[in-house]
Scaffold this active site. Structure first.
Site, PDB file in Angstrom:
ATOM      1  N   LYS A 270       3.739   1.449  -3.941  1.00 32.22           N
ATOM      2  CA  LYS A 270       3.240   0.684  -5.019  1.00 32.22           C
ATOM      3  C   LYS A 270       4.306   0.703  -6.126  1.00 32.22           C
ATOM      4  O   LYS A 270       4.367  -0.163  -7.183  1.00 32.22           O
ATOM      5  CB  LYS A 270       2.004   0.985  -5.390  1.00 32.22           C
ATOM      6  CG  LYS A 270       0.906   0.467  -4.343  1.00 32.22           C
ATOM      7  CD  LYS A 270      -0.596   0.767  -4.865  1.00 32.22           C
ATOM      8  CE  LYS A 270      -1.601   0.211  -3.922  1.00 32.22           C
ATOM      9  NZ  LYS A 270      -3.042   0.058  -4.342  1.00 32.22           N
TER      10      LYS A 270
ATOM     11  N   GLY B 269     -12.100  10.326 -11.931  1.00 33.56           N
ATOM     12  CA  GLY B 269     -10.803  10.429 -11.558  1.00 33.56           C
ATOM     13  C   GLY B 269      -9.840   9.816 -12.429  1.00 33.56           C
ATOM     14  O   GLY B 269     -10.396   8.962 -13.472  1.00 33.56           O
TER      15      GLY B 269
ATOM     16  N   THR C 273       0.762  -1.191  -0.091  1.00 26.30           N
ATOM     17  CA  THR C 273      -0.067   0.026   0.102  1.00 26.30           C
ATOM     18  C   THR C 273       0.778   1.227  -0.088  1.00 26.30           C
ATOM     19  O   THR C 273       2.163   1.011  -0.139  1.00 26.30           O
ATOM     20  CB  THR C 273      -0.951  -0.051   1.356  1.00 26.30           C
ATOM     21  OG1 THR C 273      -1.842   0.992   1.146  1.00 26.30           O
ATOM     22  CG2 THR C 273      -0.186   0.121   2.522  1.00 26.30           C
TER      23      THR C 273
ATOM     24  N   ASN D  52      -0.124  -4.440  -5.886  1.00 21.69           N
ATOM     25  CA  ASN D  52      -0.772  -4.117  -4.795  1.00 21.69           C
ATOM     26  C   ASN D  52      -0.583  -5.668  -4.138  1.00 21.69           C
ATOM     27  O   ASN D  52      -0.739  -5.735  -2.891  1.00 21.69           O
ATOM     28  CB  ASN D  52      -2.168  -3.893  -4.623  1.00 21.69           C
ATOM     29  CG  ASN D  52      -3.282  -4.712  -4.975  1.00 21.69           C
ATOM     30  OD1 ASN D  52      -2.862  -5.949  -5.662  1.00 21.69           O
ATOM     31  ND2 ASN D  52      -4.525  -4.854  -4.365  1.00 21.69           N
TER      32      ASN D  52
ATOM     33  N   ASP E 185      -6.713  -4.877  -7.599  1.00 21.89           N
ATOM     34  CA  ASP E 185      -7.633  -3.898  -7.334  1.00 21.89           C
ATOM     35  C   ASP E 185      -8.663  -3.861  -8.511  1.00 21.89           C
ATOM     36  O   ASP E 185      -9.977  -3.754  -8.374  1.00 21.89           O
ATOM     37  CB  ASP E 185      -7.175  -2.438  -7.256  1.00 21.89           C
ATOM     38  CG  ASP E 185      -6.315  -2.196  -6.130  1.00 21.89           C
ATOM     39  OD1 ASP E 185      -6.479  -2.858  -4.935  1.00 21.89           O
ATOM     40  OD2 ASP E 185      -5.254  -1.587  -6.029  1.00 21.89           O
TER      41      ASP E 185
END
Length: 295
Positions: free
Chosen positions: A82, A143, A78, A103, A119
């Site tokens: 990364k 985003g 984290t 991750n 993810d």
């Protein structure tokens, strides 16, 4: 412990055969990953332990290779490590190089480090777990950071059209160029226009910190008036569980998917990579996470 005394409830010995994994970050005390992984280890009767591993910036490469040398099965990665994890990997899974981030590390007995990102696939699995037809698309992502890239890569790999709206358009265009180079269908929408385009999308996903408890961006008052009645709205933020975006969507009767689902399913995929068991995301572990987040 003497005589016939019994160990306290929840007590498990750690010995030479115990399988070890953990989460590397700085800071890392806030991570919910130990809660989830140790629950699954106990549920499946696996002799294992998952621990938080605080590693300072600049020490990551030494720490990660040391964990592998010490016999750890793997580690989650984290903030802020990364990019460093991406750099030291010997074998990059497609999910890692497509998303540009890592991750999950898997340490091989030969000393090699395999890296992947869970993810994006974890996000897709969280939608499927709630009965959402992800393939219906197209999807609008708010985003253009690491979360958006991982999710967009997984969606594009499934043949789903993706649109990106970011407060800095140049960053959205850069992401679209990077991911669209393999023929994926990806478009960029001006930040000021994303709400007007909702009728053209089947799924809206917030990957920004907007709406996060204590976040730096202030209040978020999304306008969902242009949304079709069957729009699904998701947020990768999970503190609070119901972000302003999800509250606005629920008030309009839209289907919402909370960010805890992505947290749980990305952890599930990492757990399987290390321990060979695919744990179930069910009401029991969701309640455990809910109770922890409510503290």
């Amino acid at each position: 412990m003497t005589g016939t005394s019994m160990p306290p409830p929840g007590w498990r010995p750690i010995g030479g055969a115990t399988l070890l994994a953990g989460v590397i970050g700085w800071p890392v005390a806030h991570s919910r990953s130990p809660l989830l992984h140790n629950f699954w280890l106990a549920r499946h009767g696996i002799d294992g332990a998952y621990v938080p591993l605080p590693v300072r910036p600049g020490d990551f490469a030494v720490a990660a290779r040391g964990l592998g040398a010490a016999g750890f099965r793997g580690a989650n990665v984290t903030i802020p490590h990364k990019e460093a994890a991406f750099a030291i990997a010997d074998d990059l899974h497609r999910s890692a190089w497509r998303s540009g981030s890592v991750n999950t590390l898997v340490f091989g007995v030969d000393g090699r480090i395999a890296a992947r990102s869970t993810d994006g696939d974890g996000f897709v699995a969280s939608l499927q777990g709630k009965g959402v037809d992800v393939d219906r698309g197209p999807v609008l992502l708010l985003g253009a950071g690491g979360g958006a890239r991982a999710i967009a890569a997984s969606l594009l790999d499934r043949g789903i059209a993706v649109s990106i709206a970011n407060r800095t358009r140049a960053r959205a265009e850069s992401l679209a160029e990077a991911l669209g180079s393999e023929g994926g269908r990806i478009a960029v929408i001006d930040w000021e226009r994303w709400a007007d385009s909702l009728a053209d999308h089947a799924l809206l996903v917030n990957t920004t910190s907007l709406g996060m408890h204590g976040g730096p961006d202030g209040p978020f008052m999304p306008d969902l008036s242009a949304a079709a009645p069957d729009l699904v709205v998701s947020d990768i933020v999970y503190v609070p569980r119901r972000t302003p975006l999800l509250c606005a969507a629920a008030a309009r009767g839209l289907t919402v998917v909370e960010g805890t689902g992505m947290l749980l399913h990305q952890a599930r995929l990492s757990f399987h990579a290390w321990f060979g068991v695919d744990p179930v995301v069910d009401a029991e572990i969701e309640a455990l996470l809910d109770a922890d987040l409510a503290r």
